[in-house]
Design an enzyme around this catalytic site. Structure first.
Site, PDB file in Angstrom:
ATOM      1  N   TRP A 196       0.807  -1.224   0.000  1.00  0.00           N
ATOM      2  CA  TRP A 196       0.000   0.000   0.000  1.00  0.00           C
ATOM      3  C   TRP A 196       0.842   1.276   0.000  1.00  0.00           C
ATOM      4  CZ3 TRP A 196      -4.945   1.861  -0.079  1.00  0.00           C
ATOM      5  CH2 TRP A 196      -5.162   3.140   0.437  1.00  0.00           C
ATOM      6  N   ASN A 226       0.148   5.636   0.370  1.00  0.00           N
ATOM      7  CA  ASN A 226      -0.621   6.883   0.283  1.00  0.00           C
ATOM      8  C   ASN A 226       0.329   8.061   0.230  1.00  0.00           C
ATOM      9  OD1 ASN A 226      -1.230   5.796   3.259  1.00  0.00           O
ATOM     10  ND2 ASN A 226      -1.528   7.973   3.459  1.00  0.00           N
ATOM     11  N   ASP A 227       0.128   9.098   0.964  1.00  0.00           N
ATOM     12  CA  ASP A 227       0.776  10.398   0.744  1.00  0.00           C
ATOM     13  C   ASP A 227       2.249  10.375   0.353  1.00  0.00           C
ATOM     14  OD1 ASP A 227      -1.527  10.733   2.203  1.00  0.00           O
ATOM     15  OD2 ASP A 227      -0.586  11.716   3.897  1.00  0.00           O
ATOM     16  N   SER A 241       2.783  10.998   7.926  1.00  0.00           N
ATOM     17  CA  SER A 241       3.403  11.853   6.917  1.00  0.00           C
ATOM     18  C   SER A 241       4.345  12.894   7.491  1.00  0.00           C
ATOM     19  CB  SER A 241       2.321  12.542   6.092  1.00  0.00           C
ATOM     20  OG  SER A 241       1.747  11.592   5.232  1.00  0.00           O
ATOM     21  N   ARG A 253      -0.420  16.745  12.977  1.00  0.00           N
ATOM     22  CA  ARG A 253       0.407  15.879  12.109  1.00  0.00           C
ATOM     23  C   ARG A 253       0.883  16.558  10.821  1.00  0.00           C
ATOM     24  NH1 ARG A 253      -4.763  13.723  12.202  1.00  0.00           N
ATOM     25  NH2 ARG A 253      -5.947  13.826  10.259  1.00  0.00           N
ATOM     26  N   ASP A 254       1.747  15.803  10.140  1.00  0.00           N
ATOM     27  CA  ASP A 254       2.205  16.091   8.776  1.00  0.00           C
ATOM     28  C   ASP A 254       3.106  17.325   8.683  1.00  0.00           C
ATOM     29  OD1 ASP A 254       0.441  13.980   8.320  1.00  0.00           O
ATOM     30  OD2 ASP A 254      -1.189  15.276   7.642  1.00  0.00           O
TER      31      ASP A 254
END
Ligand code: FRU
Length: 505
Positions: free
Chosen positions: A36, A38-39, A99, A167-168
């Site tokens: 998998w 994602n970002d 992230s 976050r991030d």
């Protein structure tokens, strides 16, 4: 020394990527090495190479305890996989390395800053997981987590700010040698805000200000901030959760937001002047940008949306792709995007037709394929007799096709993947009002990879992106009109197939 968890992930990806055939992947878009994706994370230029890290769960093609995958490239189009960079293997990130971003330190090491996630007590609920900011430093391949982690915790939050939505990090070094960090957060009003932190050395951080506040205007929580100055404007990109539609500009669910404005030096916040979606299609989220050595601001997003993850690769060997790298500019208060210019070096087999009268359907013997760069210019054949609709169908065979259509009376462009082979009840269409079209004239640049379409409208004032997993033998391209259309079209095949080179080849 790397941890057991990271060693296992590296061995797993090394072995299982051998099951993935080249044509089971996009040709020139980065996809999950296995499992998998994602970002995009830590997108940077470091020691002569672009580095792209990404949210990664190697063991299954679905979201799980987050690792950081890693790939490098010299041209942003041909990627080479590197061993996984981070695994959830310390107390503060035991449930995931979420992230974050990367930056070169003055001593030449690469610093990663990411969100460590830990569920409290016996809760299984990721919504009740504490989020803190952590650092790892390394040589561009192997990273050591900082012994003083976490470097930002709930004690660094302004009043009312949630420790579960924090976050991030986006980090950068200022001209004076100090550092800044932006973070997504949820304030007491339940929506989103972007927090600004500063540091003298990149390791010790302190809260500065609320850089931008959603105040429930654009969805709720704001994820994955990116920020840069471009063409004299200050640009904040963020990805809001739980949006409500606003006309054709924003749609329900997870979306993207670009705020353009100025910087208030007194209050250390963004002075908003304009807002827009970053992408008007279906699959685009959480973009990050990099500054190239020759000064271009280039953006790559996760070419997927949380609300449409049920659209899956048929083989399940990988799930998740990144968008094309897109060169950004700001003009008249709008963000413009163009495919990275190096893409043009991959063009071959040119086919060109000018002033074609289209009335009903038309095919051209030398226009077909699933990896294509095509420029289409449309205008009414007779200005007194406005056509109603222009369409191009692609990835087409008897059973399948994806369609882009432009309706002049509404000035609306639609992307429709209903007949792409999807068997899920998810969003398959999206419509957008077109910016910059008048009198039935529209310019489209369509970039097709095996499993995606990115449509750049009117020289990049808007982009619509969608993925699909249509069988590869559906490679027809058909033009169609309702009314009399005059069309110019230039098509090239895009040849790479050493995209996504395996590390050990
Ligand atoms: C955005 C996001 C981030 C988070 C990550 C988890 O897509 O929800 O906010 O860090 O994904 O994988």
């Amino acid at each position: 020394m790397i941890s057991q968890a990271l060693r296992e992930a590296r061995i797993y990806e090394d072995v299982s990527e051998k099951n993935v055939q080249n044509e089971e992947r996009p040709s020139f878009h980065l996809s999950a090495r296995v499992g998998w994706m994602n970002d995009p994370n830590g997108f940077c230029y470091y020691k002569g190479k672009y580095h792209m890290f990404y949210q990664y769960y190697p063991y299954e093609p679905k979201w799980g305890p987050m690792h950081w995958g890693h790939a490098v490239s010299t041209d942003l189009l041909h990627w080479e996989y590197m061993p996984a960079a981070l695994a959830p293997d310390t107390f503060h990130d035991q449930d995931g390395c979420f992230s974050g971003n990367a930056m070169e330190l003055p001593d030449g090491r690469l610093m990663l800053m990411y969100t460590g996630v830990r569920r409290e007590g016996y809760s299984n609920d990721y919504n009740k997981a504490v989020q803190v900011q952590c650092i790892a430093v390394g040589d561009g391949e192997t990273f050591e987590k900082y012994e003083m982690n976490p470097v930002l915790t709930e004690t660094d939050l302004p009043e009312g700010a949630s420790r579960y939505d924090f976050r991030d990090p986006k980090i950068w070094r200022c001209e004076d040698g100090t550092y800044r960090c932006l973070l997504g957060n949820r304030p007491a009003d339940g929506s989103g805000q972007i927090l600004l932190y500063s540091s003298e050395d990149g390791f010790n951080w302190k809260f500065v200000s609320i850089f931008a506040a959603n105040q429930n205007r654009y969805g709720k929580m704001w994820e994955c901030p990116d920020y840069f100055v471009l063409d004299g404007k200050h640009v904040l990109l963020t990805s809001p959760q739980d949006m409500l539609p606003q006309g054709f500009e924003y749609h329900n669910g997870n979306g993207t937001l670009c705020l353009i404005g100025d910087y208030d030096k007194e209050k250390n916040c963004l002075l908003e002047e304009a807002n827009q979606s970053v992408d008007y299609g279906i699959d685009f989220y959480a973009p990050q940008t990099v500054l190239t050595p020759d000064g271009r601001r280039v953006m790559i997003g996760w070419m997927q949306n949380w609300d449409t993850c049920e659209l899956r690769t048929p083989h399940g060997k990988w799930q998740g792709q990144m968008s094309l790298p897109r060169e950004l500019s700001v003009k008249n208060g709008r963000l413009y995007q163009k495919p990275l210019r190096e893409l043009e070096e991959m063009r071959c087999n040119k086919a060109e037709y000018k002033d074609i009268l289209l009335e009903g359907e038309k095919v051209f013997p030398d226009i077909s394929g699933r990896t294509v760069d095509m420029e289409i210019r449309i205008r009414p054949a007779d200005p007194e007799d406005m056509y109603r609709k222009f369409s191009v169908h692609f990835a087409k065979n008897e059973d399948h096709h994806i369609t882009i259509s432009y309706r002049t009376h509404e000035n609306v462009l639609k992307i429709d993947r209903k007949f792409s082979g999807s068997r899920r009840a998810i969003i398959h269409q999206r419509r957008s009002k077109v910016v910059g079209s008048e009198n039935g004239e529209i310019r489209l640049r369509l970039i097709l990879d095996r499993y995606s379409a990115e449509v750049f409208v009117n020289d990049g004032v808007q982009v619509m992106t969608a993925t699909y997993y249509t069988p590869l033998d559906a490679d027809g391209i058909v033009f169609a009109s309702n009314g009399k259309v005059c069309m110019d079209v230039v098509k090239y095949d895009l040849i790479t197939d050493n995209g996504n080179i395996r590390e050990n080849e």
